[in-house]
Design a protein around this motif. Structure first.
Motif, PDB file in Angstrom:
ATOM      1  N   ASN A 168     -40.830 -33.071 -29.847  1.00 20.60           N
ATOM      2  CA  ASN A 168     -40.533 -31.837 -30.558  1.00 20.60           C
ATOM      3  C   ASN A 168     -39.727 -32.084 -31.829  1.00 20.60           C
ATOM      4  OD1 ASN A 168     -40.241 -29.044 -31.095  1.00 20.60           O
ATOM      5  ND2 ASN A 168     -38.256 -29.046 -30.102  1.00 20.60           N
ATOM      6  N   GLY A 169     -40.115 -31.367 -32.898  1.00 23.20           N
ATOM      7  CA  GLY A 169     -39.377 -31.444 -34.148  1.00 23.20           C
ATOM      8  C   GLY A 169     -38.763 -30.132 -34.571  1.00 23.20           C
ATOM      9  N   TRP A 191     -36.376 -34.880 -30.782  1.00 22.42           N
ATOM     10  CA  TRP A 191     -35.840 -36.015 -31.534  1.00 22.42           C
ATOM     11  C   TRP A 191     -34.385 -35.769 -31.937  1.00 22.42           C
ATOM     12  CZ3 TRP A 191     -33.466 -36.582 -36.198  1.00 22.42           C
ATOM     13  CH2 TRP A 191     -33.457 -35.463 -37.061  1.00 22.42           C
ATOM     14  N   PHE A 192     -34.035 -34.520 -32.202  1.00 25.45           N
ATOM     15  CA  PHE A 192     -32.716 -34.162 -32.705  1.00 25.45           C
ATOM     16  C   PHE A 192     -31.611 -34.575 -31.742  1.00 25.45           C
ATOM     17  CE2 PHE A 192     -29.445 -31.300 -34.361  1.00 25.45           C
ATOM     18  CZ  PHE A 192     -29.743 -31.223 -35.715  1.00 25.45           C
ATOM     19  N   GLN A 193     -31.937 -34.592 -30.444  1.00 28.39           N
ATOM     20  CA  GLN A 193     -30.942 -34.889 -29.420  1.00 28.39           C
ATOM     21  C   GLN A 193     -30.818 -36.376 -29.101  1.00 28.39           C
ATOM     22  OE1 GLN A 193     -32.831 -32.224 -26.574  1.00 28.39           O
ATOM     23  NE2 GLN A 193     -31.070 -30.855 -26.653  1.00 28.39           N
ATOM     24  N   LEU A 194     -31.654 -37.214 -29.705  1.00 34.36           N
ATOM     25  CA  LEU A 194     -31.655 -38.636 -29.377  1.00 34.36           C
ATOM     26  C   LEU A 194     -30.532 -39.413 -30.068  1.00 34.36           C
ATOM     27  CD1 LEU A 194     -35.501 -39.250 -29.396  1.00 34.36           C
ATOM     28  CD2 LEU A 194     -33.996 -39.267 -27.399  1.00 34.36           C
ATOM     29  N   GLU A 198     -22.289 -40.105 -32.870  1.00 36.22           N
ATOM     30  CA  GLU A 198     -22.918 -41.064 -33.786  1.00 36.22           C
ATOM     31  C   GLU A 198     -23.151 -40.464 -35.162  1.00 36.22           C
ATOM     32  OE1 GLU A 198     -25.336 -43.877 -30.628  1.00 36.22           O
ATOM     33  OE2 GLU A 198     -26.138 -41.904 -31.163  1.00 36.22           O
ATOM     34  N   THR A 199     -23.511 -39.188 -35.222  1.00 35.04           N
ATOM     35  CA  THR A 199     -23.658 -38.579 -36.540  1.00 35.04           C
ATOM     36  C   THR A 199     -22.303 -38.442 -37.226  1.00 35.04           C
ATOM     37  OG1 THR A 199     -23.726 -36.384 -35.491  1.00 35.04           O
ATOM     38  CG2 THR A 199     -25.825 -37.367 -36.091  1.00 35.04           C
ATOM     39  N   THR A 221     -35.972 -45.831 -30.957  1.00 38.73           N
ATOM     40  CA  THR A 221     -35.693 -46.792 -29.894  1.00 38.73           C
ATOM     41  C   THR A 221     -35.395 -46.065 -28.590  1.00 38.73           C
ATOM     42  OG1 THR A 221     -34.839 -48.408 -31.478  1.00 38.73           O
ATOM     43  CG2 THR A 221     -34.199 -48.690 -29.174  1.00 38.73           C
ATOM     44  N   ARG A 222     -34.606 -45.018 -28.669  1.00 43.97           N
ATOM     45  CA  ARG A 222     -34.261 -44.276 -27.449  1.00 43.97           C
ATOM     46  C   ARG A 222     -35.460 -43.524 -26.890  1.00 43.97           C
ATOM     47  NH1 ARG A 222     -28.326 -42.829 -29.848  1.00 43.97           N
ATOM     48  NH2 ARG A 222     -27.507 -44.913 -29.459  1.00 43.97           N
ATOM     49  N   LEU A 223     -36.312 -43.015 -27.759  1.00 47.50           N
ATOM     50  CA  LEU A 223     -37.529 -42.373 -27.275  1.00 47.50           C
ATOM     51  C   LEU A 223     -38.367 -43.367 -26.482  1.00 47.50           C
ATOM     52  CD1 LEU A 223     -39.567 -40.031 -27.181  1.00 47.50           C
ATOM     53  CD2 LEU A 223     -40.406 -40.803 -29.426  1.00 47.50           C
TER      54      LEU A 223
END
Length: 312
Positions: free
Chosen positions: A150-151, A179-182, A187-188, A271-273
């Motif tokens: 999802n984007g 992706w937003f939650q990965l 980290e941000t 990578t996390r995905l």
């Protein structure tokens, strides 16, 4: 495509569903570890980002859900520019084999962006029904495992509702990843500093697009528009407001975004995905759905049918 054996590179990866001949579909589905469906939106993200921001991100990360020779590179590994570096400089164990379906481009969009130019919004009830049909069609084609990348945040509710409906009708393992939650808020904060970066059209999302398509971004098109502060609590909540001023269909500190941050965001999230996908395809498959409720005393007899204990 010259037969199923030639569908994937030796190390795994993805093949496009739209290029699979109909006569080979069943064999490809049987050989695949999973299918993947990107879901995005066509939506205003400010003068600096393209209308297809959510599609660029959904399709970009979906394409990286399986790569040839993708053994498990630990999160945060790789070079500073985001290039993964497996031990010894060589590809590790073969990754899973996936089939990439065309993206769902249109979505239900929040009231905060619907009035802005370029947003194409469909009604939530239409979105749920449409997504349910798409998901069930992919599962019915033989893909028991379906990853949805999802984007667009508003898709989380409509996709989830459609997944729940299909899972009661078909034997299916349906995995939804945003992706937003990965990449974590901590980290941000390391990437961008103490100013908020994770809002709609903000520095984090802008960096994500820069990681895939830097030519699509116009960093000089806007000045920073500091977003409205979050509530001063640590508990989870969902707050929906008509117009959370300051707001121009987007908000954020765009001056914090750059291509280096975009490469880092892309590498971490991709990578996390792949780590999630690897764990998912290694897990046992689900059992078929059933209409019969389960009890501690055994199966419940169908209405009007004989009692199992009285059957001859």
């Amino acid at each position: 495509m010259d037969g199923v054996s030639a569908a994937w590179p030796a190390g795994g990866g993805l093949v496009p569903a739209a290029r699979i001949p109909g006569g080979e579909l069943a064999a490809v589905a049987a050989a695949a570890d999973f299918a993947v469906l990107p879901v995005g939106a066509v939506e205003w993200h400010g003068p600096h980002l393209p209308l297809g921001t959510d599609l660029i991100l959904a399709e970009g990360f979906a394409a990286e859900s399986a790569i040839p020779g993708d053994g498990a590179v630990p999160s945060g590994g790789g070079t500073p520019d985001g290039t993964a570096t497996p031990a010894g400089g060589r590809a590790t164990a073969a990754g899973p084999r996936g089939v990439l379906f065309p993206a769902v481009p249109y979505a239900a969009c929040p009231g905060q962006t619907r009035p802005w130019p370029g947003t194409v919004a469909i009604r939530p009830e239409i979105a749920v029904g449409y997504l349910a049909d798409v998901i069930e069609g992919i599962v019915a084609a033989g893909f028991t495992r379906l990853l949805i990348v999802n984007g667009h945040d508003a898709n989380m509710s409509t996709v989830r509702a459609a997944m729940e409906w299909v899972s009661g009708r078909r034997t299916a393992s349906l995995l939804l990843v945003n992706w937003f939650q990965l990449v974590t808020p901590a980290e941000t904060a390391e990437l961008y500093g103490p100013l908020p970066a994770r809002g709609h059209g903000g520095a984090y999302e802008t960096s994500g697009v820069l990681g895939f398509d830097p030519d699509a971004v116009r960093l000089d098109a806007v000045a920073d528009l500091p977003p409205r502060p979050k509530l001063p609590v640590t508990h989870p909540y969902v707050l929906v407001e008509s117009r959370p001023d300051p707001w121009q269909g987007w908000s954020g500190h765009i001056s914090l975004a750059d291509e280096a941050a975009g490469r880092r965001v892309r590498h971490l999230a991709a990578t996390r995905l792949r780590e999630v996908v690897a764990a998912w395809v290694a897990a046992p498959p689900p059992a078929p759905p059933t209409d019969a409720p389960l009890t501690t005393d055994g199966p419940v007899r169908a209405a009007g049918g004989p009692d199992p204990e009285e059957a001859p």
